[in-house]
Design an enzyme around this catalytic site. Sequence first.
Site, PDB file in Angstrom:
ATOM      1  N   SER A 322       0.836  -1.208   0.000  1.00 20.55           N
ATOM      2  CA  SER A 322       0.000   0.000   0.000  1.00 20.55           C
ATOM      3  C   SER A 322       0.867   1.253   0.000  1.00 20.55           C
ATOM      4  O   SER A 322       0.586   2.220  -0.717  1.00 20.55           O
ATOM      5  CB  SER A 322      -0.926  -0.004   1.216  1.00 20.55           C
ATOM      6  OG  SER A 322      -1.679   1.187   1.282  1.00 20.55           O
ATOM      7  N   GLY A 323       1.932   1.234   0.807  1.00 22.66           N
ATOM      8  CA  GLY A 323       2.843   2.378   0.816  1.00 22.66           C
ATOM      9  C   GLY A 323       3.524   2.564  -0.517  1.00 22.66           C
ATOM     10  O   GLY A 323       3.607   3.675  -1.058  1.00 22.66           O
ATOM     11  N   TRP A 325       2.487   1.625  -3.407  1.00 16.40           N
ATOM     12  CA  TRP A 325       1.512   2.054  -4.406  1.00 16.40           C
ATOM     13  C   TRP A 325       1.464   3.576  -4.494  1.00 16.40           C
ATOM     14  O   TRP A 325       1.249   4.143  -5.575  1.00 16.40           O
ATOM     15  CB  TRP A 325       0.131   1.509  -4.041  1.00 16.40           C
ATOM     16  CG  TRP A 325      -0.975   1.896  -4.983  1.00 16.40           C
ATOM     17  CD1 TRP A 325      -1.381   1.235  -6.096  1.00 16.40           C
ATOM     18  CD2 TRP A 325      -1.832   3.049  -4.888  1.00 16.40           C
ATOM     19  NE1 TRP A 325      -2.428   1.881  -6.706  1.00 16.40           N
ATOM     20  CE2 TRP A 325      -2.727   3.005  -5.991  1.00 16.40           C
ATOM     21  CE3 TRP A 325      -1.934   4.103  -3.990  1.00 16.40           C
ATOM     22  CZ2 TRP A 325      -3.699   3.981  -6.196  1.00 16.40           C
ATOM     23  CZ3 TRP A 325      -2.901   5.075  -4.197  1.00 16.40           C
ATOM     24  CH2 TRP A 325      -3.773   5.010  -5.287  1.00 16.40           C
ATOM     25  N   HIS A 326       1.687   4.260  -3.365  1.00 18.35           N
ATOM     26  CA  HIS A 326       1.586   5.717  -3.336  1.00 18.35           C
ATOM     27  C   HIS A 326       2.760   6.415  -4.016  1.00 18.35           C
ATOM     28  O   HIS A 326       2.626   7.568  -4.435  1.00 18.35           O
ATOM     29  CB  HIS A 326       1.473   6.221  -1.893  1.00 18.35           C
ATOM     30  CG  HIS A 326       0.119   6.001  -1.283  1.00 18.35           C
ATOM     31  ND1 HIS A 326      -0.232   4.828  -0.669  1.00 18.35           N
ATOM     32  CD2 HIS A 326      -0.974   6.804  -1.203  1.00 18.35           C
ATOM     33  CE1 HIS A 326      -1.481   4.912  -0.231  1.00 18.35           C
ATOM     34  NE2 HIS A 326      -1.954   6.098  -0.548  1.00 18.35           N
ATOM     35  N   GLY A 327       3.891   5.754  -4.117  1.00 23.23           N
ATOM     36  CA  GLY A 327       5.019   6.408  -4.770  1.00 23.23           C
ATOM     37  C   GLY A 327       6.269   5.561  -4.736  1.00 23.23           C
ATOM     38  O   GLY A 327       6.433   4.680  -3.882  1.00 23.23           O
TER      39      GLY A 327
END
Length: 472
Positions: A322-323, A325-327
């Site tokens: 998830s982390g 995915w953000h960048g």
Amino acid sequence: MLFNSIDFAIFLPIIFILYWFVTNKNLKSQNLLIVISSYIFYGWWDWRFLSLILFSTIVDYLIGISLSKQENQTKRKMLLWTSILVNLGFLGFFKYYNFFLDNFINAFSFFGTEINANSLNIILPVGISFYTFQTLSYTIDVYKRKLEPTKDFIAFSAFVSFFPQLVAGPIERATNLLPQFYSKRHFDYSKAVDGMRQILWGLFKKIVIADNCAQYANIIFNNSSEYSGSTLVLGAIFFTFQIYCDFSGYSDIAIGTSRLFGFNLQQNFAFPYFSRDIAEFWRRWHISLSTWFRDYLYIPLGGSRGGTWNKIRNVFIIFIVSGFWHGANWTFIVWGALNALYFLPIFITNNNRNNLNVVAQGKYLPNLKELLSMLLTFGLTVFAWIFFRAENISHAFSYISEIFSSSLFRIPIYEKDDFVKPIFLLVIIFVIIEWLGREQQYAIAQLGLKWKWPLRYLMCKLPLKQNCLKVE
């Protein structure tokens, strides 16, 4: 095309009029108009990347049809993996190629081996993470036989490229959004008015709160070595409200805009800063992404089944992914891992579903236990956001080390202090409004419905004064 731009302010009413007054008698024409307008909306930024959306749409449309005709399980898996590899391949190349290349080079350099490889000057296509996950959900659901594949290419294209949520979510499931393209839509005045209210609330969050908090957060983070610990705390709080109002503001505008055209999208943010523990926070923050990872990654990995170590492994995987995915930065990975560490104690002790209801439901104020729980959860969240905002890991640790120094007890000093106070006042007013409306789909869903028109006009006028407190 940005939601808070003049371009969109012109674009939206034109499409609205064409949709309800020109193509309203034919469902195919309405869906085709949505496809054309969505491609114009996306191509306004860079028309070259329209080919990515089109290619992804064609691939998943054909794979969906092929899955419906194929009974051989091995071939069905091959079709599914074709979709996964194509979609994640595009996402990985554009978003993560340089990250992996740079880390690969650094790893070999650490052991004394120099590798000559040049990074690519890659432009990250806007919204690629969102529409990639949206099309993947379709293929996976068809593969699992949870959804009948569509043979209507126009409806499927509209589902993939639907402009209100194309670049910033919510990430809609095909099981929810796609069937809405099959049914005749009728204009509903009350639904349209409600949609406009949510658009205005989203604009208020984005323009008035997020954009004004951003300018101060940016100055403090970009010059963190010059400020005291107390001022750095101020910067972290500014960023905390910036990122929430940015993300949730865009979601509100997307959901409200969709309602104007007769579509219902899922709620994406449910007042997460009023959470009483981290598990509740993640049930309320970026709901469409959290549930996507739960259904398509966490559960296939085994979910909460198996031994304790398997559960811990699965939790870390889902939070770290998830982390990431953000960048493409180690700061996002650390942010995800830190949230996993927050989550694990209550997960292992089976307390992760203690707070399923709205805090202080039916009451004006929380009790002392709820208040302390919210403050603790908010504090942990603010701390984690430091990693999310920092330029790199080193910057994050230097920022945090200064916070936990003696300078934490100084009075925060800021060059433009006269302008900080109005922002704080706006944030306080915003929090109060969110608290009062926390049992609704969005904060002002019921606010002011019985007010006289001058007050309603003033409430609607405020978001239109773009960056009203911005310092030049």
